[in-house]
Design a protein around this motif. Structure first.
Motif, PDB file in Angstrom:
ATOM      1  N   LYS A 152      47.864  18.607  18.901  1.00 26.13           N
ATOM      2  CA  LYS A 152      48.716  19.215  18.265  1.00 26.13           C
ATOM      3  C   LYS A 152      49.153  20.232  18.681  1.00 26.13           C
ATOM      4  O   LYS A 152      50.505  21.004  18.849  1.00 26.13           O
ATOM      5  CB  LYS A 152      48.567  19.047  16.460  1.00 26.13           C
ATOM      6  CG  LYS A 152      48.215  17.816  16.159  1.00 26.13           C
ATOM      7  CD  LYS A 152      47.926  18.046  14.338  1.00 26.13           C
ATOM      8  CE  LYS A 152      49.080  18.277  13.719  1.00 26.13           C
ATOM      9  NZ  LYS A 152      48.859  18.249  12.248  1.00 26.13           N
TER      10      LYS A 152
ATOM     11  N   MET B 159      52.907  21.445  20.223  1.00 26.33           N
ATOM     12  CA  MET B 159      53.841  22.731  19.679  1.00 26.33           C
ATOM     13  C   MET B 159      54.033  23.649  20.716  1.00 26.33           C
ATOM     14  O   MET B 159      55.309  24.044  20.807  1.00 26.33           O
ATOM     15  CB  MET B 159      53.069  23.302  18.684  1.00 26.33           C
ATOM     16  CG  MET B 159      54.071  24.167  17.847  1.00 26.33           C
ATOM     17  SD  MET B 159      55.664  23.808  17.294  1.00 26.33           S
ATOM     18  CE  MET B 159      55.234  22.748  15.855  1.00 26.33           C
TER      19      MET B 159
ATOM     20  N   VAL C 253      57.661  28.827  15.146  1.00 27.69           N
ATOM     21  CA  VAL C 253      57.213  27.785  14.616  1.00 27.69           C
ATOM     22  C   VAL C 253      57.996  27.552  13.129  1.00 27.69           C
ATOM     23  O   VAL C 253      58.306  26.585  13.005  1.00 27.69           O
ATOM     24  CB  VAL C 253      55.763  27.463  14.588  1.00 27.69           C
ATOM     25  CG1 VAL C 253      55.376  25.941  13.994  1.00 27.69           C
ATOM     26  CG2 VAL C 253      55.231  27.571  16.037  1.00 27.69           C
TER      27      VAL C 253
ATOM     28  N   PHE D  37      50.161  22.756  11.747  1.00 28.16           N
ATOM     29  CA  PHE D  37      49.975  22.976  13.212  1.00 28.16           C
ATOM     30  C   PHE D  37      49.047  24.329  13.431  1.00 28.16           C
ATOM     31  O   PHE D  37      49.448  25.313  12.869  1.00 28.16           O
ATOM     32  CB  PHE D  37      51.303  23.092  13.946  1.00 28.16           C
ATOM     33  CG  PHE D  37      51.974  21.626  14.141  1.00 28.16           C
ATOM     34  CD1 PHE D  37      51.695  20.896  15.334  1.00 28.16           C
ATOM     35  CD2 PHE D  37      52.744  21.103  13.012  1.00 28.16           C
ATOM     36  CE1 PHE D  37      52.256  19.675  15.606  1.00 28.16           C
ATOM     37  CE2 PHE D  37      53.144  19.826  13.444  1.00 28.16           C
ATOM     38  CZ  PHE D  37      53.058  19.216  14.529  1.00 28.16           C
TER      39      PHE D  37
END
Length: 298
Positions: A184, A188, A162, A152
């Motif tokens: 993506k 996220m 993350v 990502f």
């Protein structure tokens, strides 16, 4: 992207079953800096697993803005050097000042250590392999750089958050469907926003935010994220909010009832005062009339 030669180091820990505290291996060199492996024999805040982490040694001695993008694995060996069990990261991981270590809180189930060969003569043997793909010794960090974390692309300022998600929930994106990198990143960001919302104090979460959280969770799950842990959190927040709302309604109703009682009491006091004044006036009038009659009789 640079392509550094993979490095491999093997370590042995004697009398392993007797170890209680954290074990740190000797340092080894890879990608222009020193590393070591940290082992938690009884788990890192986890009772039933061995925990293992790959760490940058002395990160404070490196220059401001340093980064290492590395893939790594840790294999458990028997005394003949045969590999019996391996943990690996399928993606390159970012190591930096904010994230000087990565690994697995649940590296190996403790019961698995009792299997034949893993602890021969009470000796724990493992091999760590590291392949550094990118080295940045110094750089200006603005927080707006885009970096790769488990496939990502995220902002540098989001890397720690993350990375935490993938450390705590390694399978969170194994079924993630979208392949477009921009999409993506968008998903996220939605996930990070959802986590922030659910970690806010309960009294500061609005009904709109709660409804949006429900929608976001559904959308993220449909995209393939495994978010059972967040669903549990959302259910808890929703339940606590309903309970708080119910308690608030009861408190409000009680306050209203008390207010009405005070009004009634005040009214009764007013009425009682009026009655007393009336009686006093009547008594005064009777006394005057009696005095007049007494005066005539004289």
């Amino acid at each position: 992207m640079e392509d550094h030669k993979p490095t491999s180091f093997t370590f042995e820990i004697d009398n392993f079953s007797e170890k209680e505290s954290v074990i740190r291996t000797t340092n080894f060199l890879s990608g222009g800096c020193e590393w070591y492996v940290k082992v938690h024999p009884k788990g890192d805040h986890i009772d039933d697993h061995l925990s293992m982490y790959l760490c940058i040694a002395n990160p404070e001695s490196l220059r401001f803005g340093w980064k290492r993008l590395a893939a790594f694995s840790i294999a458990l060996l028997n005394q003949s050097g045969k590999e019996l069990y391996r943990k690996h990261e399928p993606f390159y991981q970012l190591f930096c000042a904010e994230i000087p270590l990565m690994g697995w809180p649940k590296a190996v189930p403790l019961e698995k250590l009792q299997e034949k060969g893993l602890l021969e003569n009470n000796k724990f043997i493992f091999n760590v392999q590291v392949k550094v793909a990118q080295v940045v010794d110094e750089g200006s960090v603005t927080g707006n750089e885009m970096l790769d974390v488990n496939g990502f692309q995220v902002l540098y300022s989001q890397v720690a958050s993350v990375s935490w998600i993938f450390v705590e929930h390694p399978d969170v994106a194994v079924n993630f469907k979208p392949k477009n990198q921009l999409l993506k990143t968008t998903y996220m960001n939605i996930l990070l926003g959802l986590i922030v919302t659910l970690n806010k104090p309960l009294h500061s979460i609005t009904e709109t935010e709660l409804n949006n959280a429900q929608s976001d969770l559904f959308e993220l799950t449909e995209a393939g994220f495994k978010l059972d842990w967040l669903k549990i959190k959302l259910d808890e927040v929703s339940m606590e909010r309903k309970r708080a709302n119910a308690d608030g309604y009861r408190v409000q109703s009680l306050a209203e009832h008390i207010k009405n009682l005070k009004i009634e009491v005040n009214q009764e006091q007013i009425n009682s005062s009026a009655k007393i004044l009336s009686l006093e006036q009547t008594l005064s009038n009777l006394k005057d009339e009696l005095n007049k009659k007494n005066a005539k009789s004289l």
